[in-house]
Design an enzyme around this catalytic site. Structure first.
Site, mmCIF file in Angstrom:
data_model
loop_
_atom_site.group_PDB
_atom_site.id
_atom_site.type_symbol
_atom_site.label_atom_id
_atom_site.label_comp_id
_atom_site.label_asym_id
_atom_site.label_seq_id
_atom_site.Cartn_x
_atom_site.Cartn_y
_atom_site.Cartn_z
ATOM 1 N N GLY A 249 1.810 -64.078 2.768
ATOM 2 C CA GLY A 249 2.355 -62.731 2.778
ATOM 3 C C GLY A 249 1.621 -61.793 1.829
ATOM 4 N N SER A 250 2.365 -60.916 1.170
ATOM 5 C CA SER A 250 1.777 -59.806 0.414
ATOM 6 C C SER A 250 0.976 -60.220 -0.812
ATOM 7 C CB SER A 250 2.881 -58.828 0.001
ATOM 8 O OG SER A 250 3.434 -58.209 1.142
ATOM 9 N N VAL A 251 1.056 -61.454 -1.230
ATOM 10 C CA VAL A 251 0.189 -61.911 -2.327
ATOM 11 C C VAL A 251 -1.273 -61.693 -1.946
ATOM 12 C CG1 VAL A 251 -0.512 -63.906 -3.713
ATOM 13 C CG2 VAL A 251 1.890 -63.600 -3.125
#
Length: 586
Positions: A304-306
């Protein structure tokens, strides 16, 4: 006629005797240690028939934490009693007075014994050094106080350390040129498997006495101590783990009910693992049933957004981070209205702090237009897509891997996907085929905290001989390949800190922690469903203290509903625990 029959029977008898003689020679002279397809050691088996023994140490090498504490086993001073005591008049009262074990309990234990035993095994009564010396000074035959090696009921970092087991076929396959007992333990997972060749035993340490068919002493009551007497073996594998930190980390993970997931804690100074927790735990009764044997921290996960950290690095280097430019965060990456996360118009820095998908979808497409390989190039620069565990040449082993079961990460699976604008946008927010291990994510944060220097992650610092001298070192070692510049690393550091200090940042929960935190959150859709509801992977990856980085921490909760399973409280609790530990030591 009768003479022919007699001669025939004589020939048959002679052939039979010859076959018997050959069989006896095979058993007693030729295959004494490798009899039959099972490679039975007949010498050992014959000795077992006329002896009874208590194994003090199985001879396999040990795993230590960074401070020298044994991890998988412990050595305990215990009272050892031999069954021939039941036939003797021995001073049980004196042994009871010294050990604190009631005399009647001692006598009952001996009466029920058929073999020598450590009193209380598997949870033996531990004796002090003084008690041990006083018991041995009594010089009672069949009564000993010794230091014995016991397996811990709960092994810290059990998936990282791994398991051992008996497998005669695999033993022969791995070590065809070594003379090893059929029941020799071998490593079947984790570090136990990676370091197996170094950990193999030279022999067992044991107390032995000879018995007749009824179990009575054969040569009086003399007990013999048998030991390989090798000053170099068994070896000790010194890990980089801190046992106390590991135990606290496991307690915190369980406190916040992480059913699948865990955490990785790195020491930035030497880029080594201080603690690693993987859930679910191993089912000791049936380890291969379920996923408990899998080290989730070494397996690729949807991040995801990592992954926006990678997009940000590429955007910085290609001048796409213009502070004056605004992105429309009222829309999703496909252009449709964003109803749940409608942030309005945001600049690059605030987009990162609030994790705006529209911004990083747009940037990923722009980067793809510049070069379809850019996202992969920067993922590699930040050590997300290759193996990050320590590997190199050691002794006669080329490219030895400390963590052989570590997955590699990825961004795209095909060239078509690499050139597809929609897939690029989805990849920019860490979805579609983007994968990385929590260990690699931790190493990315360490790389940024160090100013762009990327190093291998160590789980083991060295192998020591029994006498304490070093057999092999695993020094700090850089990862090959391109890396980000110190300037890019500095800008990423500021972005990661903004995630926490921005009033609307996704890491604002960590603003008031005793250590200043920098990091990135992530909530990834997994494509899995439970009762019709999408499951997610929830992440927070960061480092601290911000000004003088010491630790990297990655916490992840896998396959949970969007409404549950956050990792913020777990992350915060770990930061507070580490702060308290550090300031107690000062």
């Amino acid at each position: 006629m009768w003479r022919k029959r007699a001669i025939g029977w004589l020939i048959i008898s002679i052939i039979g005797l010859l076959l018997l003689l050959v069989r006896l020679m095979q058993i007693q002279l030729i295959e004494t240690e490798t009899f039959s397809k099972h490679n039975v050691n007949l010498l050992e088996e014959s000795v077992k028939q006329r002896t009874q023994e208590l194994v003090i140490d199985n001879g396999r090498g040990n795993f230590l934490d960074r401070n020298g504490t044994m991890l998988t086993h412990k050595k305990v001073s215990v009272l050892v009693l031999f069954p021939f005591l039941k036939k003797m008049d021995w001073d049980a009262d004196r042994v009871s007075d010294i050990s604190g074990i009631p005399v009647e309990v001692l006598k009952m234990a001996v009466e029920g014994a058929k073999k020598p035993f450590a009193y209380g095994d598997p949870e033996p009564v531990e004796l002090t050094t003084s008690q041990r010396d006083r018991i041995n000074s009594l010089k009672i035959p069949g009564v000993f106080a010794i230091e014995k090696k016991f397996e811990r009921s709960e092994v810290p970092a059990e998936q990282l350390i791994g398991l051992t087991g008996e497998n005669a076929a695999e033993l022969q396959k791995r070590y065809p040129d070594k003379e090893l007992a059929e029941k020799t333990l071998i490593g079947v997972s984790g570090l136990e498997e990676s370091f197996d060749e170094f950990l193999l035993p030279e022999g067992k340490s044991k107390l032995v006495y000879h018995v007749d068919g009824g179990g009575a002493p054969l040569f009086g009551i003399n007990v013999k101590y048998v030991d390989p007497a090798n000053p170099f073996y068994p070896v000790n594998v010194r890990t980089t783990l801190d046992k106390d930190l590991q135990q606290k980390a496991e307690d915190i993970v369980d406190q916040y009910q992480i059913k699948k997931g865990g955490l990785v804690l790195l020491n930035i100074e030497d880029n080594s693992i201080l603690s690693l927790v993987s859930r679910p735990t191993i089912n000791k009764n049936d380890p291969y049933n379920g996923t408990g044997m899998t080290n989730m921290m070494l397996k690729q996960q949807i991040m995801g957004s990592v992954f926006k950290t990678v997009v940000a690095a590429a955007a910085i280097d290609h001048n796409l981070d213009n502070a004056q430019r605004l992105f429309d965060c009222s829309k999703k990456i496909n252009g449709k209205p964003e109803l749940r996360y409608n942030y309005g118009m945001l600049d690059f820095t605030t987009s990162f702090a609030r994790s705006c998908n529209r911004t990083f979808g747009e940037l990923a497409k722009e980067l793809q237009n510049i070069n379809p390989h850019l996202l992969e190039d920067y993922a590699e620069k930040l050590s997300l897509t290759g193996s990050v565990g320590w590997h190199g040449d050691i002794f006669h082993t080329n490219d030895f891997k400390q963590m052989a079961d570590e997955d590699k990460g990825r961004v795209f699976l095909s060239d078509d996907a690499r050139k597809d604008a929609n897939i690029a946008a989805m990849s920019g927010i860490g979805q579609h085929e983007v994968r990385a291990t929590p260990l690699a994510v931790a190493n990315m944060m360490a790389t940024i905290a160090r100013g762009g220097e990327k190093e291998m992650v160590r789980a083991v610092s060295k192998i020591e001989y029994k006498n304490g001298t070093t057999m092999a070192d695993f020094p700090k070692q850089n990862l090959n390949g391109d890396k980000i510049s110190p300037y890019t690393a500095m800008k990423l550091q500021r972005l990661l800190r903004e995630v926490v200090v921005n009033p609307n940042g996704t890491g604002r929960w960590f603003k008031d922690l005793p250590y200043e935190v920098a990091g990135k959150s992530g909530t990834a859709e997994t494509g899995k469903y439970q009762a019709g509801m999408q499951l997610h992977n929830k992440w927070f990856a960061g480092y601290f203290p911000y000004e003088h980085p010491k630790y990297v921490l990655v916490a992840v909760n896998l396959d949970v509903l969007d409404s549950e399973g956050g990792v913020n409280l777990l992350f915060a609790e770990m930061v507070k625990m580490l702060y308290q530990k550090d300031h107690r030591m000062q």
